[in-house]
Design an enzyme around this catalytic site. Structure first.
Site, mmCIF file in Angstrom:
data_model
loop_
_atom_site.group_PDB
_atom_site.id
_atom_site.type_symbol
_atom_site.label_atom_id
_atom_site.label_comp_id
_atom_site.label_asym_id
_atom_site.label_seq_id
_atom_site.Cartn_x
_atom_site.Cartn_y
_atom_site.Cartn_z
ATOM 1 N N ASP A 1 -0.175 -7.554 0.781
ATOM 2 C CA ASP A 1 0.339 -6.208 1.065
ATOM 3 C C ASP A 1 1.863 -6.194 0.974
ATOM 4 O OD1 ASP A 1 0.517 -3.559 1.638
ATOM 5 O OD2 ASP A 1 -0.256 -3.691 3.690
ATOM 6 N N SER B 1 2.062 -3.989 7.832
ATOM 7 C CA SER B 1 0.949 -3.664 6.940
ATOM 8 C C SER B 1 0.101 -2.534 7.521
ATOM 9 C CB SER B 1 0.089 -4.910 6.711
ATOM 10 O OG SER B 1 -1.085 -4.593 6.004
ATOM 11 N N GLY C 1 4.001 5.874 8.895
ATOM 12 C CA GLY C 1 5.398 5.930 8.479
ATOM 13 C C GLY C 1 6.148 4.651 8.759
ATOM 14 N N HIS D 1 0.812 -1.209 0.000
ATOM 15 C CA HIS D 1 0.000 0.000 0.000
ATOM 16 C C HIS D 1 0.856 1.275 0.000
ATOM 17 C CE1 HIS D 1 0.721 -0.437 4.416
ATOM 18 N NE2 HIS D 1 0.770 0.876 4.352
ATOM 19 N N SER E 1 4.946 1.736 7.989
ATOM 20 C CA SER E 1 4.534 0.766 6.977
ATOM 21 C C SER E 1 5.726 0.200 6.221
ATOM 22 C CB SER E 1 3.596 1.423 5.960
ATOM 23 O OG SER E 1 2.305 1.520 6.460
#
Length: 457
Positions: free
Chosen positions: A238, A336, A319, A208, A321
């Site tokens: 993801d 995720s 941030g 994402h 992720s």
């Protein structure tokens, strides 16, 4: 006298040039001979689920989904396997694990989650198989309306009493806002793990974080380009791949940053176990630890549904992720999304690394063995139950060179361990040799013209 001095200067220049060529050639030969082929890209760990499974998963696979209902790590570190009959329990005991008799099998769990998945999609919900309580747990965040929650509750009631409904605070979101930060017009994420297809090297991060074609930088000024997103999967999964601009990762490609100038050597890849103590690193909140609470979790983010996720009680913030999840130096997943934050706590979901590597047909780049590694870094504001208590992030090292930096090109050329200095010496010597030959030819031509003019007036 003047001509004699010129001849001496020309001879010295030619000798120096020839000597420079020999010296440069020796330097290049020495650098090539002393440089290992790919020091931080071997050995490679495979993404085979059979190689990555632990003892509990192996027993579950051996006994089958109709006689088991998952496995986990007990507080004493012992493997526990949920079983539905005494014969299966005897097999578990013989293997040195602890059997736990339960009513519902993995087949019951799979049927329940299939029914939930076929119901109308409700963003802000998630469901998981809770092995320890032998229940399927359905969660709804603060964005889920009462009507949607009632409809989903009706679906759960139709499945059976082993489905538990829970409302939680906060919202399920992807953590867009490792390791080290990478930035693009899509936002800020964290670098996960370095991987390779045998020719090129990539960052594996969250899907994402940005669509295909997103350009990533290691600075907020957009001057230090890291690479470009070349593929991935989101929603559904993801994960995504950032191809390095130069095709290669940094010097310590098998190390993940954990903050404070420290890193952890990554030595392999595996699937986690429920109850296992894990560690997560992100560019916003640094190093945190927690416990794996569920596997094969489905989360209905606002952007779409992602399945097969790992759930943990470790916190994460925007941030973080794509940042790495690991334990004892073993890579487990990339961040995720989730709910909550690192002040109030929360739930975080991770994309399993083995699934991403298998789908992309890639291998994880691991750190070479190193003696005398530093102590494991301490997590900041650690939370969650440590099981087993002795689990650590892994062997500590510095974070130098994890991401390639184009500003260090001059320093690499000047490093005597590389071929750059030798090539520079050879290039300068060739220029000097050609220049001395040209100067001599020009002087001879001028002398000939003077002699010709004197003879023919």
């Amino acid at each position: 006298m003047r001509h004699a001095r010129r001849r001496v200067v020309r001879r010295v220049t030619r000798l120096a040039a020839v000597g420079g060529l020999l010296l440069g050639g020796t330097m290049v030969t020495h650098a090539v001979a002393s440089e290992p082929g790919t020091p931080d890209a071997v050995p490679f760990s495979t993404a085979s689920p059979a190689d990555a499974s632990g003892p509990g998963a192996g027993l579950v696979q051996r006994l089958g989904t109709s006689r088991t209902a998952g496995s986990w790590v007990g507080e004493d570190g012992r493997t526990v396997v949920a079983v539905t009959d005494e014969e299966a329990a005897a097999v578990v005991r013989a293997a040195g694990a602890e059997p736990r008799m339960v009513r519902h099998s993995m087949d019951d769990f799979d049927s329940a989650t299939k029914t939930l998945s076929s119901a109308p999609r409700v963003p802000g919900t998630a469901w998981m198989k809770d092995y320890r309580s032998n229940q399927v747990v359905v969660r709804g965040d603060s964005t889920v309306s009462e009507d949607d929650w009632s409809s989903l509750t009706e679906v759960a009631d139709g499945i059976g009493d082993f489905v538990r409904m829970e409302r939680i605070g906060g919202t399920f979101t992807t953590r867009l806002a490792g390791g080290l930060p990478v930035l693009s017009t899509a936002g800020r994420c964290s670098a996960g793990f370095n991987v390779t297809d045998g020719r090129r090297e990539f960052i594996l991060t969250a899907g994402h974080c940005g669509p295909q074609g997103s350009v990533w930088f290691s600075d907020d000024g957009g001057r230090k380009k890291v690479g470009t997103t070349v593929g991935g999967s989101f929603p559904g999964d993801d994960y995504s791949l950032i191809a390095y601009e130069g095709g290669k990762a940094g010097e310590n490609a098998g190390v993940v940053a954990v903050g404070g100038g420290k890193g952890v050597r990554i030595t392999g890849v595996a699937d986690p176990t429920v109850g296992q103590r894990i560690f997560r690193s992100g560019s916003t909140s640094g190093l945190r630890d927690g416990e794996v609470t569920a596997l094969d979790v489905t989360v209905n983010y606002p952007e779409g549904t992602v399945g097969g996720l790992i759930e943990s009680d470790v916190c994460a913030e925007p941030g973080d992720s794509g940042g790495p999840m690991f334990s004892e130096g073993i890579a487990l997943g990339v961040t995720s999304g989730g709910s909550g934050d690192c002040r109030s706590g929360g739930v975080t979901y991770f994309q399993p690394l083995t699934k991403a590597l298998a789908d992309l047909d890639l291998k994880l780049i691991v750190a070479p063995e190193a003696d005398g590694g530093g102590p494991s870094p301490e997590p900041s504001q650690a939370q969650g139950v440590a099981a087993p208590d002795s689990a650590t992030p892994g062997s500590s090292t510095s974070v130098r060179g994890i991401l390639p930096d184009p500003s260090t090109l001059v320093s690499r050329l000047a490093d005597p361990r590389n071929v750059g200095p030798g090539l520079l010496v050879m290039g300068g010597s060739l220029v000097a040799l050609v220049a001395s030959r040209w100067i001599r030819a020009e002087q001879d031509r001028k002398a000939y013209r003077r002699q010709y003019s004197a003879l023919w007036g």
